[in-house]
Design a protein around this motif. Structure first.
Motif, PDB file in Angstrom:
ATOM      1  N   UNK A  95      78.691  59.632  11.631  1.00 34.26           N
ATOM      2  CA  UNK A  95      77.778  59.722  10.497  1.00 34.26           C
ATOM      3  C   UNK A  95      78.446  59.193   9.236  1.00 34.26           C
ATOM      4  N   UNK A  96      77.690  58.437   8.473  1.00 37.51           N
ATOM      5  CA  UNK A  96      78.185  57.994   7.168  1.00 37.51           C
ATOM      6  C   UNK A  96      77.747  58.958   6.067  1.00 37.51           C
ATOM      7  N   UNK A  97      76.914  59.939   6.424  1.00 36.93           N
ATOM      8  CA  UNK A  97      76.367  60.867   5.436  1.00 36.93           C
ATOM      9  C   UNK A  97      77.113  62.194   5.397  1.00 36.93           C
ATOM     10  N   UNK A  98      77.647  62.612   6.530  1.00 38.46           N
ATOM     11  CA  UNK A  98      78.298  63.922   6.602  1.00 38.46           C
ATOM     12  C   UNK A  98      79.550  63.840   7.470  1.00 38.46           C
ATOM     13  N   UNK A 146      69.488  62.745   6.576  1.00 34.62           N
ATOM     14  CA  UNK A 146      70.325  63.025   7.743  1.00 34.62           C
ATOM     15  C   UNK A 146      69.506  62.903   9.028  1.00 34.62           C
ATOM     16  N   UNK A 147      68.324  63.503   9.035  1.00 32.56           N
ATOM     17  CA  UNK A 147      67.478  63.451  10.230  1.00 32.56           C
ATOM     18  C   UNK A 147      67.019  62.021  10.500  1.00 32.56           C
ATOM     19  N   UNK A 148      66.645  61.289   9.459  1.00 32.78           N
ATOM     20  CA  UNK A 148      66.238  59.894   9.639  1.00 32.78           C
ATOM     21  C   UNK A 148      67.375  59.070  10.228  1.00 32.78           C
ATOM     22  N   UNK A 149      68.594  59.361   9.805  1.00 32.61           N
ATOM     23  CA  UNK A 149      69.762  58.647  10.319  1.00 32.61           C
ATOM     24  C   UNK A 149      69.937  58.905  11.813  1.00 32.61           C
ATOM     25  N   UNK A 150      69.791  60.157  12.229  1.00 28.91           N
ATOM     26  CA  UNK A 150      69.921  60.492  13.650  1.00 28.91           C
ATOM     27  C   UNK A 150      68.828  59.803  14.464  1.00 28.91           C
ATOM     28  N   UNK A 151      67.591  59.942  14.011  1.00 23.57           N
ATOM     29  CA  UNK A 151      66.457  59.409  14.766  1.00 23.57           C
ATOM     30  C   UNK A 151      66.517  57.887  14.853  1.00 23.57           C
ATOM     31  N   UNK A 152      66.929  57.250  13.781  1.00 28.11           N
ATOM     32  CA  UNK A 152      66.969  55.784  13.749  1.00 28.11           C
ATOM     33  C   UNK A 152      68.056  55.227  14.656  1.00 28.11           C
ATOM     34  N   UNK A 196      60.266  61.688  10.733  1.00 31.18           N
ATOM     35  CA  UNK A 196      60.455  61.400  12.159  1.00 31.18           C
ATOM     36  C   UNK A 196      59.362  60.471  12.673  1.00 31.18           C
ATOM     37  N   UNK A 197      58.107  60.754  12.311  1.00 32.04           N
ATOM     38  CA  UNK A 197      56.992  59.933  12.789  1.00 32.04           C
ATOM     39  C   UNK A 197      57.124  58.480  12.337  1.00 32.04           C
ATOM     40  N   UNK A 198      57.566  58.289  11.104  1.00 32.63           N
ATOM     41  CA  UNK A 198      57.685  56.927  10.586  1.00 32.63           C
ATOM     42  C   UNK A 198      58.819  56.171  11.263  1.00 32.63           C
ATOM     43  N   UNK A 199      59.886  56.883  11.610  1.00 26.34           N
ATOM     44  CA  UNK A 199      61.032  56.218  12.241  1.00 26.34           C
ATOM     45  C   UNK A 199      60.747  55.904  13.705  1.00 26.34           C
ATOM     46  N   UNK A 200      60.367  56.922  14.463  1.00 23.48           N
ATOM     47  CA  UNK A 200      60.065  56.760  15.888  1.00 23.48           C
ATOM     48  C   UNK A 200      58.982  57.772  16.257  1.00 23.48           C
ATOM     49  N   UNK A 201      57.746  57.340  16.377  1.00 22.80           N
ATOM     50  CA  UNK A 201      56.640  58.282  16.585  1.00 22.80           C
ATOM     51  C   UNK A 201      56.707  59.053  17.891  1.00 22.80           C
TER      52      UNK A 201
END
Length: 504
Positions: free
Chosen positions: A88-91, A179-185, A243-248
């Motif tokens: 992770x680059x965020x945490x 953080x969640x967007x980073x994981x999902x992406x 989450x929906x916008x990244x990967x529905x």
């Protein structure tokens, strides 16, 4: 003569029905579709400081054991303290991985990616479990220099012996969503999961110290409790859209505390006398389900049948009647279940009764076991019971049809071929127009040559696999079987079947 023919016909139909009943398993006893999950926690320190190869071996051993026990989804904790058990680059790297926060594992590896690969190899889903607000489980824990707490200390509050993001700040929500967007992406996770830690569990005589953010952002609310619930609602809603916008196709689920509200607080509440999601943790779980912000709900009903303040049977029934048309699964405590005898049979534990209750409600689609190590250890022969009875046959995860209900196309070019590894049943991946329709798993069924093909019977499932081939159990080539293969997409929609006769 006409009457005689009618009687003969009726008798034949009766015999056929009896034969079918004898060869088809009971769907209520052995459902073809059921969510059978388990939590693997890291915050308990079970992997802390463990060498890389040892941790990999431990996880593989555990996953093999879980697969044998019929588990089809793993909820793996990857963010216990605003840290990461992944790149992770965020945490920073988690202390629960290496022993010191911010210190990368050596040799370097990515536990989340490892678990995704290993779970998918076994036909299981992997849900990344994140704790949104918690930053320190103890004030003595040292944070890495680059931790967001050290960059923005004004975003955080100390309560008791722990530190939390202030849920009332937009900056907190923004960071958690990033953080969640980073994981999902970046990762092929099947779900994002949040447990019961929203506002912290209350400490007697101490109020959560959020007066400053309440003064700034709470002017439009009648009281602080409504404002706090609003803050959590905003986070859940924003996570849903993130989450929906990244990967529905990535599911978003929660596992809240087992009591929503007591009847003493709300006539619609349960007949219980315990801590409440709505009033004490400010988690309005029913609203999230009703609004479609969460894709599944796993209330943690960790008490026993007959508990004086939080009876398991009462709570299962209550949640079953309040699913709000979202998939509902039951969080089960292995330790509690084996520690208490069945009220009607003191010679056995409560697992049979609990499973019967769970499966008696159409709105309940499965369960999640707390916790993986207890299941692997076979405490109270719990794992044996799953293998021998409750998970005797494989099960597909229920379709989340509100996300997508279009089945993939059927597999192509199904044929058996001899290869170096033996006799292999091969097929070609079906064509697809978009990612949601892509086949990511396949189901392989086997039937005797003259047997009726019934794909609703899970006893005929011999494999759920991500790869387009299956090694056949060849013996002498004299016995005929029929193999059936279907494709599953990311929502577990099942394609039409393709059949091939094979001599083994």
């Amino acid at each position: 003569m006409h009457i005689r023919q009618l009687l003969i016909t009726a008798l034949c139909l009766l015999l056929a029905t009896v034969t079918l009943a004898q060869t088809t398993v009971d769907a209520s006893r052995y459902p073809k579709r059921e969510f059978r999950a388990v939590w693997i926690q890291t915050v308990n320190g079970q992997f802390k400081g463990m060498p890389t190869e040892q941790m990999k071996r431990t996880l593989v051993r555990q996953l093999n054991s879980l697969q044998e026990a019929g588990i089809n989804a793993v909820i793996f904790q990857v963010r216990p303290e605003a840290d990461a058990l992944y790149e992770s680059r965020l945490e920073p790297w988690s202390r629960y991985l290496t022993g010191s926060q911010g210190v990368a594992p050596s040799p370097r590896w990515d536990p989340l990616q490892f678990m995704i690969d290993e779970c998918h190899r076994r036909g299981m889903e992997l849900h990344a479990w994140v704790n949104p607000y918690r930053v320190k489980t103890s004030l003595k824990n040292q944070l890495a220099p680059g931790h967001v707490y050290n960059l923005h200390p004004e975003w955080f509050l100390t309560y008791g012996n722990q530190v939390f993001f202030d849920p009332g700040l937009p900056q907190s929500r923004r960071h958690i969503c990033l953080v969640v967007a980073d994981i999902v992406t970046r990762y092929d996770v099947d779900g994002i999961h949040i447990d019961d830690y929203f506002y912290p569990y209350p400490i007697s005589g101490q109020d959560f110290p959020d007066n400053a953010s309440y003064a700034r952002y709470g002017q439009d609310f009648k009281n602080k409790a409504d404002w706090r619930r609003h803050n959590v609602n905003l986070l859940i809603r924003e996570l849903h859209y993130t989450i929906r916008e990244a990967k529905p196709w990535v599911k978003f689920g929660v596992s809240p505390f087992g009591i929503y509200r007591n009847q003493s607080s709300d006539p619609l509440g349960s007949r219980t006398k315990g801590l409440q999601n709505y009033d004490d943790l400010y988690a309005d779980v029913l609203l999230w389900a009703r609004e479609g912000w969460i894709d599944y709900n796993i209330p943690q009903i960790y008490w026993e049948i007959g508990h004086p303040r939080a009876d398991y049977e009462t709570l299962v029934k209550w949640w079953a009647l309040h699913s709000e048309n979202r998939p509902l699964f039951i969080g089960q405590s292995i330790d509690n279940t084996i520690a208490h005898a069945d009220p009607n049979n003191p010679n056995i534990n409560q697992l049979p009764k609990k499973m019967a209750l769970q499966r008696s409600y159409q709105s309940i689609g499965g369960s999640c076991q707390w916790y993986a190590a207890a299941l692997e250890e076979n405490k109270g022969r719990y794992r044996d019971a799953l293998i021998q009875e409750y998970h005797k046959y494989p099960s597909l995860i229920p379709v989340f049809d509100f996300i997508d209900d279009e089945a993939p196309k059927k597999v192509r070019k199904l044929k058996p071929v001899w290869m170096e590894d033996g006799y292999i049943l091969c097929w070609t991946e079906p064509k697809y127009r978009h990612e949601m329709q892509r086949a990511v798993r396949y189901v392989v069924y086997r039937f005797d040559d003259k047997e009726d093909i019934n794909l609703d019977d899970p006893s005929h499932i011999v494999a759920i696999t991500p790869i387009p081939f299956y090694k056949l159990p060849y013996t002498d080539g004299t016995t005929k079987y029929r193999y059936v293969v279907t494709a599953l997409d990311r929502m577990w929609n099942e394609s039409k079947s393709v059949t091939k006769k094979v001599k083994l």
